[in-house]
Design a protein around this motif. Structure first.
Motif, PDB file in Angstrom:
ATOM      1  N   ASP A   9     -42.875  -0.044  27.595  1.00 41.22           N
ATOM      2  CA  ASP A   9     -41.911  -0.537  26.362  1.00 41.22           C
ATOM      3  C   ASP A   9     -42.060  -1.889  25.925  1.00 41.22           C
ATOM      4  N   LEU A  10     -43.115  -2.340  25.335  1.00 35.91           N
ATOM      5  CA  LEU A  10     -43.376  -3.666  25.025  1.00 35.91           C
ATOM      6  C   LEU A  10     -42.438  -3.873  23.582  1.00 35.91           C
TER       7      LEU A  10
ATOM      8  N   ALA B 140     -51.471  -3.827  29.324  1.00 39.21           N
ATOM      9  CA  ALA B 140     -51.085  -4.492  28.111  1.00 39.21           C
ATOM     10  C   ALA B 140     -50.032  -5.694  28.404  1.00 39.21           C
ATOM     11  N   GLY B 141     -49.705  -6.423  27.165  1.00 38.26           N
ATOM     12  CA  GLY B 141     -48.875  -7.486  27.422  1.00 38.26           C
ATOM     13  C   GLY B 141     -48.701  -8.271  25.904  1.00 38.26           C
TER      14      GLY B 141
ATOM     15  N   ILE C 254     -47.960   0.129  18.006  1.00 38.32           N
ATOM     16  CA  ILE C 254     -47.228  -0.413  19.269  1.00 38.32           C
ATOM     17  C   ILE C 254     -47.261  -1.809  19.204  1.00 38.32           C
ATOM     18  N   LEU C 255     -48.304  -2.343  19.253  1.00 43.50           N
ATOM     19  CA  LEU C 255     -48.475  -3.870  19.296  1.00 43.50           C
ATOM     20  C   LEU C 255     -47.858  -4.636  17.950  1.00 43.50           C
ATOM     21  N   LEU C 256     -48.078  -3.978  16.766  1.00 43.53           N
ATOM     22  CA  LEU C 256     -47.518  -4.525  15.606  1.00 43.53           C
ATOM     23  C   LEU C 256     -46.073  -4.518  15.795  1.00 43.53           C
TER      24      LEU C 256
ATOM     25  N   PHE D 109     -48.830   4.666  31.009  1.00 44.46           N
ATOM     26  CA  PHE D 109     -48.445   3.403  31.412  1.00 44.46           C
ATOM     27  C   PHE D 109     -47.934   2.459  30.380  1.00 44.46           C
ATOM     28  N   ILE D 110     -48.659   2.354  29.157  1.00 39.65           N
ATOM     29  CA  ILE D 110     -48.408   1.627  28.110  1.00 39.65           C
ATOM     30  C   ILE D 110     -46.892   2.103  27.639  1.00 39.65           C
TER      31      ILE D 110
END
Lengths: 479, 444
Positions: free
Chosen positions: A209-210, A172-173, A126-128, A204-205
């Motif tokens: 929807d980063l 997260a952010g 997700i982060l990448l 929650f992450i």
């Protein structure tokens, strides 16, 4: 745990304590950070320990240890009493606590998806993916982070309390830095300094929807480099919901802490302008300003079932219809002013003594839509997402800067402006609030890093906010 | 304290249990005590023991880390297993080359038994002496007296093995009157070196002299900054600019400026963990001995600090400035020292026609880190200086200043310097600086 509790309670009483409480915490944490397309760090932390707080001969003492055995419980309890007896040498009167109902309870926290059951590979992905979305030409730094924690806390006291609570937190952010070699501009989502946090599971992450927001913040930060400077002068402003969280935190949350008001934080973060003569009469804000301390909001980061004195979570008003009506208090400070205890005593871990901390401090929603807030402005600035903050030690003179702003002219949002800042005196500022967006625009922001106390403690608090409008504010002082 | 032999045994055990290509183990044990006082009595008196055992492993270029606050057999097995599991599930970090390699340099303890063994009764006695003075004056005493003992050890599978002990004691006094406050603090590795009477005198005198302050208009003023105030400015500069991460992320004002004159010729500033003018560990949290790193030599920018990762990335050697890894703030100057000049506080005051004497800043935060612009408030003593003399106390004011510009505007520095310790150590003189910008005021 039961054995350590019994050992510590018995030892402390035998050594002369008139009041004892013991708090143990077992905590697991996971932190993942990414930077510029790669994983920057993954860290897993496990910790456990206990702390014993006592009153002996009218003085306070606290000691703690990471060695969880009944023998260590006895040693720590004796040390806490020795420390309390040293405190009592300077006492002006005996330490007293207000009465509070004694509870025995067990409070688990169910979540939809246990964040520690979710594979690390999924979190990294997700982060990448978000990082990829932020990879726009001109961006020099792309960052993403996730934090998860799970703890089991036991509180027991010589009054008969025995409370167990579970706490699961996810946060997260993402953020970017753009630079043209002369200046830099940052943008973050969903909030700056680590994003948003709640007492929820991995769901929650997913709700955040980063990935979908990466491109937008990257493009905004590039655009900010060539945007015009925020205008200076006295004008109207609308603060976006995340910036309102910081505004409430610094200019309402901290000044209403009763230990600070009574001078107990004087040597560190200072005192407060909100002296006890103002309770019930002081005009803190305009008539539409209603601010609550509410530890009962489900999933809010500043929420819990019981505080670290065993007081059940409550919702109380701090400001009602613009009038200052309540403090954040503890059993000791409530007794000093003969107030009802509202349950705001917390410690950031087992090795710290509880102090008064914000719970969820919220500006209650108003009756406007966001468009209505903007429509009422001839000339002003809409400001979003905190970039810098500073307030004096009496919590009066503040100056805040935001990542982004938009000029407002004739009731319409116009072009983007960079480096917005605004400054004011706390109560004058809140008295100029003439519009608050309604509950459809309201969100409870998790703030995981509120520093206070000596030794410093870093507490998880939260703020329910909607965008709000303020008239005739000093804007734009950046050199 | 657990002791060198046992701690190194624990770390060796960690390394022997790991199947990773490289393994690093960091142990930190702490016994910390703090006697806090406010409203003329001790209101918070706390202490305790904690430890952390941090394991970092590398499998190829995949790095994982896990931490636990126990060194039981089971805990050690679990923390090693967790670190390896995380590394296996990691993606490759292309910047990673290796953990630190052994380097020869003698370790040095900044450790004093008297500080490690300080009792609550001893701290209460010192606090009582402050409070008897504040009560006699009708003032309010607040502050803290902290004594900490720390043991740190790092070992890795490449042969690094380091152990040290450190003690720190800090006494801080903030004295309040109805209309003012005064401040003093002192930190030392030796609790018996704390100059109690000087701390009482300074904090009480400042509080007494700053009563009933007047309001003045914001603007540019010549200022005299005490070491407390100057340490705040240069301490901020250290994390926004003087490290490889700030350079790498495009945040530092030193990008493209190394070798050029960027601050005043009278400004020389460096980091030196082995100096007697600091409070320090002799190595960083990767086990690399601390090197002296010059930031500004007579105004010319010379360099920044590195940890292993940032050093390998640029083909350099670590300067020994890693924080416990992984850390998004590392590398970090922990022992910042600014050289003094030939002047004194009194001489500087006599040289000011119209200006402000600033005892302390508060809540300073960067507004524009790339350009070193920060804001903050004055606190605990602000005075107007007219024609070479302090004439009246002034209500607190907000400043916005570019730190690099301020360091270009230094007119004089004192010979006398002070160590200000708050997690990191900053050693600073008094400074006379021209054209310091105040932008706002407040009501007290």
């Amino acid at each position: 745990m039961q054995e350590i509790v019994e050992s510590a309670l018995f030892a402390a009483k035998r050594a002369g304590a008139s009041y004892v409480d013991i708090r143990s915490i077992q905590r697991e944490e996971e932190d993942i950070t990414t930077k510029n397309g790669a994983v920057d760090a993954i860290k897993h932390t496990g910790s456990k320990g206990f702390g014993v707080r006592v009153i002996a001969n009218g003085g306070w003492g606290f000691s703690s240890s990471f060695i969880a055995t009944p023998e260590e419980g006895e040693r720590v309890a004796n040390e806490a009493v020795q420390i309390a007896l040293a405190s009592s040498k300077t006492k002006l009167e005996d330490a007293k606590m207000s009465d509070s109902k004694v509870y025995q309870d067990r409070v688990p926290q169910p979540v939809k998806i246990d964040p520690f059951e979710m594979p690390i590979t999924k979190k990294i992905m997700i982060l990448l993916e978000a990082d990829k979305a932020m990879n726009v030409q001109g961006i020099v730094v792309r960052k993403g982070s996730m934090h998860f924690s799970k703890e089991w806390k036991t509180f027991a006291s010589s009054e008969g309390a025995y409370i167990e609570q579970e706490r699961i937190v996810s946060g997260a952010g993402i953020s970017v830095v753009a630079t043209d070699g002369k200046e830099m501009q940052v943008r973050s989502y969903p909030n700056s300094f680590g994003g948003d946090y709640q007492r929820k599971g991995f769901e929650f992450i997913e709700e955040m929807d980063l990935v979908s927001h990466g491109k937008e913040i990257a493009e905004q930060s590039i655009k900010l480099l060539s945007a015009k400077q925020c205008p200076s002068g006295t004008m109207d402003i609308v603060l976006g919901s995340p910036q309102m969280a910081l505004q409430i935190h610094e200019s309402v949350g901290h000044p209403t802490e009763l230990d600070r008001v009574l001078g107990e934080e004087a040597s560190f973060a200072g005192t407060s302008f909100l002296t006890t003569d103002k309770l019930g009469t002081f005009k803190y804000g305009s008539d539409i300003v209603n601010i609550t301390a509410d530890a009962t909001i489900p999933r809010a980061l500043g929420g819990f079932a019981y505080d670290d004195e065993g007081v059940k979570a409550k919702r109380v008003y701090l400001v009602k219809n613009g009038i200052f009506v309540g403090y954040l208090n503890s059993r000791e400070t409530a007794a000093k002013l003969d107030l009802e205890v509202m349950g705001a005593m917390r410690a950031d871990n087992w090795n710290k003594m509880p102090i008064i901390r914000m719970t969820s401090i919220n500006l209650e929603p108003g009756d406007k839509t966001f468009d209505e807030l903007i429509k009422g402005i001839d000339h002003g600035v809409l400001m979003g997402t905190n970039k810098s903050w500073s307030i004096d030690q009496n919590r009066l003179n503040f100056q805040f800067g935001t990542e982004i702003g938009w000029e407002i002219k004739n009731g319409k949002i116009q072009e983007m402006v960079k480096n917005p800042t605004y400054t004011g005196i706390t109560y004058e500022f809140w008295r100029k609030c003439d519009g608050i967006a309604n509950k459809d625009f309201w969100h409870v922001w998790g703030v995981p890093n509120c520093g206070k106390g000596e030794p410093v403690q870093v507490m998880q608090v939260s703020h329910g906010t909607a965008p709000a409008r303020f008239r005739d504010i000093q804007v734009g002082v950046l050199k | 304290m657990i002791g060198k032999e046992r701690v190194l045994d624990i770390l060796e055990n960690v390394i022997s249990l790991s199947s990773a290509d490289q393994t690093e183990a960091l142990f930190m044990g702490e016994e910390s005590y703090l006697t806090g006082f406010a409203n003329n009595y001790i209101h918070r008196n706390v202490g305790g023991k904690d430890c952390s055992l941090s394991v970092r492993v590398a499998i190829g270029k995949k790095v994982g880390s896990a931490i636990v606050n126990s060194f039981s057999k089971d805990a050690i097995k679990k923390v090693v297993r967790n670190a390896i599991l995380i590394a296996k599930n990691q993606r490759e970090n292309l910047d990673f080359v290796s953990f630190a390699k052994p380097e020869k340099r003698k370790d040095k303890d900044f450790f004093v038994e008297a500080t490690a063994n300080c009792t609550p009764e001893f701290r209460a006695e010192y606090v009582s002496k402050i409070l008897s003075k504040t009560k006699a004056k009708g003032f309010i005493g607040s502050g803290k007296f902290e004594t900490n003992a720390l043991e740190v050890a790092v070992a890795n599978s490449l042969g690094v093995e380091r152990y040290t002990k450190l003690t720190v004691s800090t006494l801080k006094s903030v004295v309040l009157t109805d209309t003012s406050s005064g401040y003093s603090e002192y930190s030392s590795v030796d609790v018996n070196e704390i100059p109690l009477n000087d701390i009482i005198r300074e904090s009480v005198e400042i509080a007494e002299k700053s009563q009933t302050p007047v309001s003045i208009e914001p603007g540019k003023y010549e200022v005299i900054l005490t070491p407390y105030a100057l340490a705040d400015l240069i301490g901020s500069l250290s994390y926004i600019a003087l490290n490889a991460r700030a350079m790498n992320e495009g945040m530092s004002f030193l990008i493209g400026q190394i070798g050029k004159k960027v601050v005043g010729e009278n400004v020389t500033m460096y980091d030196d963990g082995f100096s007697q003018e600091t409070i320090s560990l002799p190595f960083d949290f990767e086990g690399v001995p601390k090197k002296k790193v010059m930031f500004f030599d007579k105004g010319v920018a010379k360099g920044v600090v590195y940890d292993t990762l940032s050093a390998y990335k640029e083909g350099k050697k670590s300067t020994g400035h890693s924080l416990p890894q992984p850390s998004q703030y590392s590398p970090y100057p922990m022992n910042l020292i600014m050289e003094g000049g030939e002047s004194s506080k009194e001489k500087m005051i006599s040289h000011v026609k119209k200006g402000l004497y600033v005892q302390r800043f508060w809540y300073t935060n960067p507004m524009d880190p790339r350009n070193t612009v920060i804001t903050g408030m004055t606190r605990d003593g602000l005075f107007l200086i007219e024609n070479g003399k302090i004439t009246k106390p002034v209500k607190n004011m907000r400043f916005i200043e570019n730190i690099a510009t301020a360091l270009n505007n230094v007119l004089e520095l004192s010979k006398e310097r002070k160590i200000i310790y708050d997690m990191a150590s900053v050693t600073a003189p008094y400074a006379r600086i021209k054209d310091f910008t105040f932008t706002g005021k407040t009501e007290f």
